[in-house]
Scaffold this motif. Structure first.
Motif, PDB file in Angstrom:
ATOM      1  N   GLN A   7       0.801  -1.220   0.000  1.00  0.00           N
ATOM      2  CA  GLN A   7       0.000   0.000   0.000  1.00  0.00           C
ATOM      3  C   GLN A   7       0.840   1.279   0.000  1.00  0.00           C
ATOM      4  N   GLN A  41      -2.973   9.274   4.895  1.00  0.00           N
ATOM      5  CA  GLN A  41      -3.457   7.891   4.768  1.00  0.00           C
ATOM      6  C   GLN A  41      -2.314   6.912   5.008  1.00  0.00           C
ATOM      7  N   GLU A  42      -1.137   7.210   4.478  1.00  0.00           N
ATOM      8  CA  GLU A  42       0.012   6.330   4.672  1.00  0.00           C
ATOM      9  C   GLU A  42       0.508   6.365   6.117  1.00  0.00           C
ATOM     10  N   LYS A  44      -1.467   6.776   8.664  1.00  0.00           N
ATOM     11  CA  LYS A  44      -2.444   5.943   9.380  1.00  0.00           C
ATOM     12  C   LYS A  44      -2.140   4.459   9.195  1.00  0.00           C
TER      13      LYS A  44
END
Length: 99
Positions: A7, A41-42, A44
């Motif tokens: 991700q 987001q990364e 998190k």
């Protein structure tokens, strides 16, 4: 390859073989790069994978964090800048042009 690494943006690891990264062995590199170059987001994803205490401990022991990121991390994680190794090392060394 782990779910975490799948991700993350591979561009963060431009100087290393992305396929050779390991979640535990490369923890300092992964946390450092994502905190320096990643988005919320990364961040998190890191928090979910490593936990906030592990992230704090790793960041405080990194040799370099750019000044803007250091200020952001200090405020985000509620850690005084003086607790970061990169901040205290910077204070100990004066560049030759600062005289």
């Amino acid at each position: 390859m782990s779910a975490l690494l799948e991700q993350l943006n591979k561009a963060f690891f431009w100087d290393t073989d992305f396929n050779q990264l390991d979640d535990e062995k490369s923890k300092r590199l992964i946390i450092g790069r994502v905190m320096n170059f990643g988005n919320l987001q990364e961040i998190k994803l890191l928090k979910k994978f490593y936990g906030i205490n592990e992230i704090k401990a790793t960041l405080c022991n990194l040799n370099y964090i750019d000044p803007k990121t250091l200020n952001f991390l200090s405020m985000l994680l509620h850690i005084p800048k003086t607790k970061f190794k990169c901040y205290t090392r910077k204070q100990l060394t004066n560049p030759p042009w600062s005289y």
